[in-house]
Enzyme design. Structure first.
Site, mmCIF file in Angstrom:
data_model
loop_
_atom_site.group_PDB
_atom_site.id
_atom_site.type_symbol
_atom_site.label_atom_id
_atom_site.label_comp_id
_atom_site.label_asym_id
_atom_site.label_seq_id
_atom_site.Cartn_x
_atom_site.Cartn_y
_atom_site.Cartn_z
ATOM 1 N N ARG A 284 35.617 26.181 2.577
ATOM 2 C CA ARG A 284 37.076 26.088 2.427
ATOM 3 C C ARG A 284 37.555 27.002 1.296
ATOM 4 O O ARG A 284 38.630 27.593 1.374
ATOM 5 C CB ARG A 284 37.488 24.634 2.171
ATOM 6 C CG ARG A 284 37.374 23.777 3.428
ATOM 7 C CD ARG A 284 37.396 22.293 3.138
ATOM 8 N NE ARG A 284 38.606 21.857 2.486
ATOM 9 C CZ ARG A 284 38.687 20.772 1.711
ATOM 10 N NH1 ARG A 284 37.614 20.039 1.462
ATOM 11 N NH2 ARG A 284 39.818 20.439 1.180
ATOM 12 N N ARG B 261 35.971 13.293 -4.547
ATOM 13 C CA ARG B 261 37.301 12.749 -4.257
ATOM 14 C C ARG B 261 37.256 11.522 -3.345
ATOM 15 O O ARG B 261 36.491 11.466 -2.391
ATOM 16 C CB ARG B 261 38.091 13.882 -3.580
ATOM 17 C CG ARG B 261 39.485 13.581 -3.224
ATOM 18 C CD ARG B 261 40.305 14.820 -3.199
ATOM 19 N NE ARG B 261 39.888 15.800 -2.187
ATOM 20 C CZ ARG B 261 40.534 16.951 -2.003
ATOM 21 N NH1 ARG B 261 41.562 17.251 -2.755
ATOM 22 N NH2 ARG B 261 40.118 17.799 -1.084
ATOM 23 N N ARG C 14 49.493 28.394 4.422
ATOM 24 C CA ARG C 14 48.148 28.761 4.000
ATOM 25 C C ARG C 14 47.804 30.180 4.440
ATOM 26 O O ARG C 14 46.703 30.658 4.150
ATOM 27 C CB ARG C 14 47.143 27.798 4.638
ATOM 28 C CG ARG C 14 46.640 26.708 3.688
ATOM 29 C CD ARG C 14 45.673 25.887 4.468
ATOM 30 N NE ARG C 14 44.748 25.110 3.752
ATOM 31 C CZ ARG C 14 44.898 23.803 3.482
ATOM 32 N NH1 ARG C 14 46.013 23.190 3.774
ATOM 33 N NH2 ARG C 14 43.918 23.141 2.925
ATOM 34 N N ARG D 296 36.666 12.182 2.385
ATOM 35 C CA ARG D 296 36.946 13.085 3.500
ATOM 36 C C ARG D 296 35.654 13.765 3.928
ATOM 37 O O ARG D 296 34.895 14.239 3.087
ATOM 38 C CB ARG D 296 37.950 14.154 3.053
ATOM 39 C CG ARG D 296 39.354 13.683 3.040
ATOM 40 C CD ARG D 296 40.288 14.684 2.418
ATOM 41 N NE ARG D 296 40.143 16.055 2.910
ATOM 42 C CZ ARG D 296 41.000 17.026 2.619
ATOM 43 N NH1 ARG D 296 42.056 16.777 1.862
ATOM 44 N NH2 ARG D 296 40.809 18.250 3.073
ATOM 45 N N LYS E 26 46.654 19.435 -5.578
ATOM 46 C CA LYS E 26 47.949 19.540 -4.874
ATOM 47 C C LYS E 26 48.432 18.158 -4.419
ATOM 48 O O LYS E 26 49.579 17.794 -4.633
ATOM 49 C CB LYS E 26 47.844 20.450 -3.636
ATOM 50 C CG LYS E 26 47.469 21.887 -3.919
ATOM 51 C CD LYS E 26 47.553 22.751 -2.677
ATOM 52 C CE LYS E 26 46.583 22.406 -1.560
ATOM 53 N NZ LYS E 26 45.165 22.551 -1.905
HETATM 54 P P1 AMP Z 1 44.024 19.716 3.368
HETATM 55 O O1 AMP Z 1 44.125 18.234 3.426
HETATM 56 O O2 AMP Z 1 45.326 20.377 3.006
HETATM 57 O O3 AMP Z 1 42.889 20.209 2.506
HETATM 58 O O4 AMP Z 1 43.700 20.196 4.870
HETATM 59 C C1 AMP Z 1 42.534 19.774 5.541
HETATM 60 C C2 AMP Z 1 42.235 20.726 6.673
HETATM 61 O O5 AMP Z 1 43.328 20.708 7.617
HETATM 62 C C3 AMP Z 1 42.082 22.201 6.281
HETATM 63 O O6 AMP Z 1 40.786 22.518 5.813
HETATM 64 C C4 AMP Z 1 42.417 22.884 7.612
HETATM 65 O O7 AMP Z 1 41.323 22.788 8.522
HETATM 66 C C5 AMP Z 1 43.551 22.009 8.149
HETATM 67 N N1 AMP Z 1 44.852 22.494 7.656
HETATM 68 C C6 AMP Z 1 45.732 21.829 6.856
HETATM 69 N N2 AMP Z 1 46.828 22.564 6.608
HETATM 70 C C7 AMP Z 1 46.644 23.737 7.252
HETATM 71 C C8 AMP Z 1 47.422 24.931 7.372
HETATM 72 N N3 AMP Z 1 48.616 25.065 6.745
HETATM 73 N N4 AMP Z 1 46.921 25.939 8.122
HETATM 74 C C9 AMP Z 1 45.747 25.822 8.761
HETATM 75 N N5 AMP Z 1 44.957 24.737 8.680
HETATM 76 C C10 AMP Z 1 45.400 23.692 7.939
#
Ligand code: AMP
Length: 223
Positions: free
Chosen positions: A171, A127, A90, A160, A15
């Site tokens: 996740r 990553r 999400r 990360r 993404k």
């Molecule tokens: P990402 O970088 O999109 O993988 O997000 C990293 C982490 O941020 C996720 O595993 C969640 O803990 C939190 N997070 C990001 N976006 C959301 C969302 N829309 N709803 C809930 N938690 C989020």
């Protein structure tokens, strides 16, 4: 007509990689809720503190917290002509909140990157992110020319914390239970295009770009 473009997909689907390219080509601000949380974490804000435990455990931050943060961001001037969302919504509650917020002149395009689970753990756990420009490399699939250094801006690359294999598995489970229902949510409303995300980034990008440059029947006004 102003558009919200949503990139949906499991962790490691690509993404972020695709969103950076699409945003640059289509001149849309790239809004990643994960990046917003990571910024808050590194600035040691209250919001960052709150999100930290959820992120480290691979869990979702509560809906009301994410929705408030996102709506604050998209209320800024650069988003008045449209924006591209990466990592939001999400949950169905987040999708409903977004739909309620958008007035009739907005259209929504939702593109799902479809990638089998077995590919995702390898992708996420290798990553490498750039601290400078957010560019994404990968230890095996897109190694930087110089170890630890971003090809695009020479910024420092880092991993990360939540890309550790165990957290990625958590996740993924959260994705299946909380986020996958969005495929049905947007599909039923004729707002979803699915793209095979298991191919090379260039191949995936070609499809996403084509979807965004054609006016599809699936393009629906959000009501
Ligand atoms: P990402 O970088 O999109 O993988 O997000 C990293 C982490 O941020 C996720 O595993 C969640 O803990 C939190 N997070 C990001 N976006 C959301 C969302 N829309 N709803 C809930 N938690 C989020």
């Amino acid at each position: 007509m102003t558009s919200v473009v949503i990139i949906l997909g499991p962790p490691g689907a690509g993404k972020g990689t695709q969103a950076v390219r699409l945003a640059a080509e289509f001149g849309l601000p790239h809004i990643s809720t994960g990046d917003l949380f990571r910024e808050n974490l590194s600035n040691e804000t209250e919001l960052g503190e709150l999100a930290k435990t959820y992120m480290e455990a691979g869990k979702l931050v509560p809906d009301e917290v994410v929705i408030d943060m996102l709506f604050g961001r998209v209320a800024q001037d650069d988003c008045t002509g449209g924006y591209l969302l990466d990592g939001f919504p999400r949950t169905v509650a987040q999708a409903e909140a977004l739909s309620d917020r958008l007035s009739e002149e907005w259209t929504t395009r939702t593109m799902q990157l479809d990638v089998p689970d077995e590919v995702l753990v390898d992708r996420a756990s290798g990553r490498l992110l750039c601290k400078g420009c957010g560019n994404i490399h990968h230890e095996q699939f897109k190694a930087p020319a110089k170890e630890g250094v971003c090809d695009a801006c020479e910024g420092e690359l880092y991993k990360r914390a939540d890309d550790a294999a165990e957290t990625v598995k958590e996740r993924l489970e959260v994705y299946h239970s909380e986020t996958k229902p969005l495929i049905q949510y947007y599909g039923e409303r004729g707002m979803l295009d699915v793209v095979d995300g298991s191919r090379t980034p260039d191949e995936v990008y070609t499809d996403l770009r084509a979807l965004l440059t054609t006016s599809k029947a699936s393009e629906q006004e959000v009501t």
